[in-house]
Design a protein around this motif. Structure first.
Motif, PDB file in Angstrom:
ATOM      1  N   VAL A  58     -51.647  16.309  24.331  1.00  0.00           N
ATOM      2  CA  VAL A  58     -50.708  16.727  23.288  1.00  0.00           C
ATOM      3  C   VAL A  58     -49.371  16.022  23.479  1.00  0.00           C
ATOM      4  N   THR A  59     -48.876  15.428  22.422  1.00  0.00           N
ATOM      5  CA  THR A  59     -47.556  14.820  22.457  1.00  0.00           C
ATOM      6  C   THR A  59     -46.680  15.517  21.418  1.00  0.00           C
ATOM      7  N   VAL A  60     -45.602  16.100  21.890  1.00  0.00           N
ATOM      8  CA  VAL A  60     -44.699  16.793  20.957  1.00  0.00           C
ATOM      9  C   VAL A  60     -43.544  15.859  20.620  1.00  0.00           C
ATOM     10  N   LEU A  61     -43.327  15.659  19.330  1.00  0.00           N
ATOM     11  CA  LEU A  61     -42.298  14.714  18.871  1.00  0.00           C
ATOM     12  C   LEU A  61     -41.122  15.483  18.301  1.00  0.00           C
ATOM     13  N   LEU A  62     -39.961  14.860  18.396  1.00  0.00           N
ATOM     14  CA  LEU A  62     -38.799  15.478  17.762  1.00  0.00           C
ATOM     15  C   LEU A  62     -38.943  15.325  16.261  1.00  0.00           C
ATOM     16  N   PRO A  63     -38.716  16.377  15.540  1.00  0.00           N
ATOM     17  CA  PRO A  63     -38.922  16.297  14.081  1.00  0.00           C
ATOM     18  C   PRO A  63     -37.850  15.462  13.395  1.00  0.00           C
ATOM     19  N   VAL A  64     -38.207  14.893  12.265  1.00  0.00           N
ATOM     20  CA  VAL A  64     -37.307  14.065  11.469  1.00  0.00           C
ATOM     21  C   VAL A  64     -36.100  14.872  11.034  1.00  0.00           C
TER      22      VAL A  64
END
Ligand SMILES: *[C@@H]1O[C@H](CO)[C@@H](O)[C@H](O)[C@H]1NC(C)=O
Ligand SMILES: *[C@@H]1O[C@H](CO)[C@@H](O)[C@H](O)[C@H]1NC(C)=O
Ligand SMILES: *[C@@H]1O[C@H](CO)[C@@H](O)[C@H](O)[C@H]1NC(C)=O
Ligand SMILES: *[C@@H]1O[C@H](CO)[C@@H](O)[C@H](O)[C@H]1NC(C)=O
Ligand SMILES: *[C@@H]1O[C@H](CO)[C@@H](O)[C@H](O)[C@H]1NC(C)=O
Ligand SMILES: *[C@@H]1O[C@H](CO)[C@@H](O)[C@H](O)[C@H]1NC(C)=O
Ligand SMILES: *[C@@H]1O[C@H](CO)[C@@H](O)[C@H](O)[C@H]1NC(C)=O
Ligand SMILES: *[C@@H]1O[C@H](CO)[C@@H](O)[C@H](O)[C@H]1NC(C)=O
Length: 455
Positions: free
Chosen positions: A363-369
């Motif tokens: 799982v890779t959690v990305l910072l939202p736009v």
């Protein structure tokens, strides 16, 4: 009485006048589509049998031999009962023209070697009863083309060797009962047995033979016992083997497994059979579902997750927090944080069969736009307001005190630059991931390391 006995040119004449095929032999009883000649003292087949019969009962007679095309005229025959006779051989082509046969009972006869041609052409045959004969040998091709077989009974014979290799998924897709109990099997080709279709293994009866105790044998029964197959469960005490092949040293090996302590049965089966790896990207703050779908299925599975941030997760170990786990093993993270990134490992355990299977999700959690954008936007707005205020402070000196104090107090250069820096650093991410990226490619599916008899 019947036309069959007529000779010369009368044969043709009588053949046309009286339909010999429809006459019921005097010793038999004909009821609608059933002809019963059981216990009639027959030493050979009646010369003619009604062609309409679907069921023919010849059991409890003295038949010793069946010639070619014995049932030639009986195109509709489906059930043929010939138990309790003296039959010791079947001629070539005995069942020619009765390819519709579905049940064949030859139990309690005197058959010895089952030759390859015996059941030729019976591709619709579903049930074959051969128990209580004198069978010592089953030739390799005997069952080959009987592709409709569901049940075959060979028990109470003297079979020492059986062609397990001739039974495969594609050749016998419906076979669910293969009874070889009470025979004289000693050493089975266990690799062939393990390669039998799951359905056949579940219905393979091998108790009361003369099996030799060894690990290969024990391992197979250990698996079947664990899976709770009726063939093993219902005859636990009849499962015996002879230590060193000595019939005097016979043990009930499902009760007494001391002899097999050095066998590596359990160890082999505990290995995870399949590892499925997938990866997933999710935006910070979003809900995510991680499936624990593995090669195992069924209602008796229990699941454990190992998470990179909080360690082991079981349904009891989590308490209405942001993480929850469904009975089907799916893990739900209510709102992901950056710390939730990493490799999640689920182990599904089938307690009944002592099988484990593993599923891994990266799982890779990305910072939202939206968040990065908002921060930048608010900061920019703040700067403009500040700048305007400074200008007002510089150029509109004759103002009231309470008007001019505030802007000067909020101005902080270092704070401003750090906010700008973090905003620009996030720039590439903002453009790359506009939406939740959801990728779940199955990267690797390892071969089962241990034999898994059932799919
Ligand atoms: C019996 O089967 C053979 C071929 O197997 C065929 O040639 C013959 O016509 C059939 N006889 C009857 C009476 O159906
Ligand atoms: C075991 O097989 C033998 C013959 O092989 C038979 O006589 C005996 O009755 C069988 N025992 C059981 C319990 O089926
Ligand atoms: C198991 O192995 C040990 C050592 O290898 C041996 O001493 C023992 O007799 C074996 N047990 C059996 C039941 O074969
Ligand atoms: C299989 O699962 C059981 C129960 O969780 C565990 O004790 C065992 O170590 C597992 N085996 C492997 C190889 O993961
Ligand atoms: C779950 O919560 C209850 C009270 O809310 C607490 O008593 C219990 O210890 C918690 N269990 C775990 C495993 O955290
Ligand atoms: C497991 O159950 C949850 C809730 O019922 C559901 O949302 C999820 O899709 C299920 N997962 C699978 C793999 O069926
Ligand atoms: C993430 O982890 C760091 C240290 O590892 C910790 O200081 C921080 O509070 C964590 N953040 C969240 C949202 O859990
Ligand atoms: C998980 O994914 C990240 C980013 O895609 C990658 O850098 C990392 O190597 C992956 N880890 C594993 C164990 O596959």
């Amino acid at each position: 009485m019947t036309c069959g006995g007529s000779q010369g040119f009368f044969l043709l004449l009588f053949g046309l006048l009286c339909d010999s095929e429809q006459i019921c032999p005097s010793v038999c009883l004909c009821i609608s589509d059933t002809v019963s000649c059981s216990s009639s003292g027959l030493a050979r087949l009646p010369r003619s049998l009604p062609s309409f019969s679907v069921t023919l009962d010849l059991s409890h007679n003295h038949l010793s031999w069946l010639g070619p095309r014995s049932f030639n005229m009986m195109h509709r025959l489906e059930n043929l009962w010939m138990a309790h006779n003296q039959i010791n051989t079947l001629s070539h082509g005995v069942f020619q023209n009765v390819s519709g046969l579905r049940y064949l009972d030859l139990s309690s006869n005197k058959l010895q070697v089952l030759e390859q041609h015996y059941f030729q052409g019976l591709w619709r045959l579903e049930e074959l009863r051969l128990f209580n004969n004198k069978i010592t040998q089953v030739e390799a091709g005997t069952l080959t083309h009987l592709s409709s077989l569901k049940k075959v009974y060979f028990s109470f014979n003297q079979i020492t060797c059986f062609p397990f290799f001739s039974i495969r998924d594609h050749s016998h897709p419906f076979l669910a009962m293969l009874d070889l109990s009470s025979n004289r099997l000693t050493r089975l080709p266990w690799e062939d047995v393990k390669a039998l279709p799951g359905l056949v293994q579940r219905g393979l009866y091998l108790h009361n033979n003369s099996l030799i105790c060894d690990c290969a044998m024990y391992s197979v029964f250990w698996h079947w016992n664990l899976r709770g197959y009726d063939s093993v469960k219902d005859f636990t005490d009849e499962h015996t083997c002879n230590i060193h092949g000595d019939p005097r040293a016979s043990i009930k090996f499902l009760r007494n497994n001391r002899v097999f302590l050095n066998c590596t049965v359990e160890k082999a089966v505990m290995q995870p059979s399949t590892v499925l790896l997938s990866s997933m990207m999710v935006l910070k703050g979003n809900k995510v579902h991680l499936d624990c779908q593995t090669s195992l299925s069924g209602a008796d599975l229990s699941f454990t997750w190992l998470s990179p941030s909080i360690g082991f997760i079981t349904p009891d170990s989590i308490n209405g927090t942001l993480i929850s786990m469904f009975p089907n093993g799916t893990l739900e993270i209510e709102a992901t944080s950056v710390n939730d990134s990493g490799l999640y490992i689920c182990t599904a355990v089938d307690n009944k069969q002592a099988l484990n299977a593993t599923r891994e999700v990266n799982v890779t959690v990305l910072l939202p736009v939206a968040e990065s954008f908002n921060t930048g936007y608010t900061t920019l707005l703040g700067c403009i307001v500040t700048l305007v205020s400074i200008l007002m402070y510089l150029f509109l000196t004759p103002c009231r005190y309470n008007y001019c104090k505030q802007p000067a107090a909020t101005y902080n250069h270092s704070n401003l630059s750090s906010v700008f820096f973090s905003a620009t650093r996030d720039q590439p991410k903002v453009e790359t991931f506009k939406h939740v990226a959801f990728m779940e490619p199955v990267i690797g599916e390892e071969e089962a390391t241990e034999w898994v008899p059932e799919s």
